[in-house]
Design a protein around this motif. Structure first.
Motif, PDB file in Angstrom:
ATOM      1  N   ALA A  57       0.832  -1.206   0.000  1.00 29.72           N
ATOM      2  CA  ALA A  57       0.000   0.000   0.000  1.00 29.72           C
ATOM      3  C   ALA A  57       0.863   1.251   0.000  1.00 29.72           C
ATOM      4  CB  ALA A  57      -0.941   0.003   1.202  1.00 29.72           C
ATOM      5  N   SER A  58       1.936   1.253   0.772  1.00 31.19           N
ATOM      6  CA  SER A  58       2.836   2.409   0.826  1.00 31.19           C
ATOM      7  C   SER A  58       3.548   2.607  -0.504  1.00 31.19           C
ATOM      8  CB  SER A  58       3.874   2.221   1.928  1.00 31.19           C
ATOM      9  OG  SER A  58       3.246   2.162   3.172  1.00 31.19           O
ATOM     10  N   LYS A  59       3.983   1.524  -1.100  1.00 30.47           N
ATOM     11  CA  LYS A  59       4.695   1.593  -2.383  1.00 30.47           C
ATOM     12  C   LYS A  59       3.793   2.165  -3.472  1.00 30.47           C
ATOM     13  CE  LYS A  59       7.305  -1.282  -5.586  1.00 30.47           C
ATOM     14  NZ  LYS A  59       7.774  -2.645  -5.880  1.00 30.47           N
ATOM     15  N   LYS A  60       2.547   1.702  -3.512  1.00 34.22           N
ATOM     16  CA  LYS A  60       1.613   2.193  -4.528  1.00 34.22           C
ATOM     17  C   LYS A  60       1.309   3.666  -4.317  1.00 34.22           C
ATOM     18  CE  LYS A  60      -0.489  -2.246  -5.501  1.00 34.22           C
ATOM     19  NZ  LYS A  60      -1.686  -3.072  -5.405  1.00 34.22           N
ATOM     20  N   VAL A  79      -5.554   4.248   0.428  1.00 36.27           N
ATOM     21  CA  VAL A  79      -4.465   3.476   1.031  1.00 36.27           C
ATOM     22  C   VAL A  79      -5.045   2.343   1.871  1.00 36.27           C
ATOM     23  CG1 VAL A  79      -2.537   3.551   2.666  1.00 36.27           C
ATOM     24  CG2 VAL A  79      -2.831   5.375   0.992  1.00 36.27           C
ATOM     25  N   ASP A  80      -6.073   2.608   2.682  1.00 40.21           N
ATOM     26  CA  ASP A  80      -6.714   1.559   3.475  1.00 40.21           C
ATOM     27  C   ASP A  80      -7.277   0.464   2.583  1.00 40.21           C
ATOM     28  OD1 ASP A  80      -6.102   2.687   5.900  1.00 40.21           O
ATOM     29  OD2 ASP A  80      -8.101   3.528   6.244  1.00 40.21           O
ATOM     30  N   SER A  81      -7.911   0.856   1.494  1.00 43.63           N
ATOM     31  CA  SER A  81      -8.489  -0.106   0.565  1.00 43.63           C
ATOM     32  C   SER A  81      -7.408  -0.978  -0.067  1.00 43.63           C
ATOM     33  CB  SER A  81      -9.268   0.637  -0.519  1.00 43.63           C
ATOM     34  OG  SER A  81      -9.768  -0.257  -1.469  1.00 43.63           O
ATOM     35  N   ARG A  82      -6.311  -0.376  -0.461  1.00 46.37           N
ATOM     36  CA  ARG A  82      -5.192  -1.139  -1.038  1.00 46.37           C
ATOM     37  C   ARG A  82      -4.609  -2.095  -0.014  1.00 46.37           C
ATOM     38  NH1 ARG A  82      -2.245   3.881  -4.079  1.00 46.37           N
ATOM     39  NH2 ARG A  82      -3.588   3.884  -5.901  1.00 46.37           N
ATOM     40  N   PHE A  83      -4.485  -1.617   1.213  1.00 48.12           N
ATOM     41  CA  PHE A  83      -3.954  -2.458   2.282  1.00 48.12           C
ATOM     42  C   PHE A  83      -4.855  -3.667   2.499  1.00 48.12           C
ATOM     43  CE2 PHE A  83      -4.255  -3.754   6.697  1.00 48.12           C
ATOM     44  CZ  PHE A  83      -2.964  -4.185   6.924  1.00 48.12           C
TER      45      PHE A  83
END
Length: 100
Positions: A57-60, A79-83
């Protein structure tokens, strides 16, 4: 000696506070272990998948920032959704069912 102890304490407190701040919305998944032959691995897999999902998530997010993609006010939600998606996918690949 007392000053050194104070400095060490301050550094440790700051580190603990900082790690709590990057906890991706406090997401706590429910893992269904009913038919899971590897249920004993859930705690270890959860730790590993959480670490991988945080990095993903951080990388994206960093990549989106570099590309100057504007995420707006919903950046935290993105970010939460990606995580969550990365975490659920990781756990599924390891044979665990995550109940959303």
């Amino acid at each position: 000696m007392t000053k050194m102890v104070s400095v060490v304490f301050a550094v440790m407190a700051t580190a603990l506070i900082a790690t709590g701040c990057i906890h991706f919305g406090g997401y706590r998944p429910v893992i269904d272990t009913y038919r899971d032959p590897n249920a004993f691995r859930v705690p270890q897999d959860e730790r590993e998948c959480r670490e991988l999902a945080e990095r993903s998530a951080s990388k994206k997010t960093k990549a989106a920032s570099r590309a100057r993609v504007v995420l707006g006010d919903d950046e935290d939600q993105v970010v939460d959704s990606r995580f969550k998606r990365a975490f659920i996918d990781c756990m599924a690949e390891r044979g665990h069912d995550v109940v959303e």
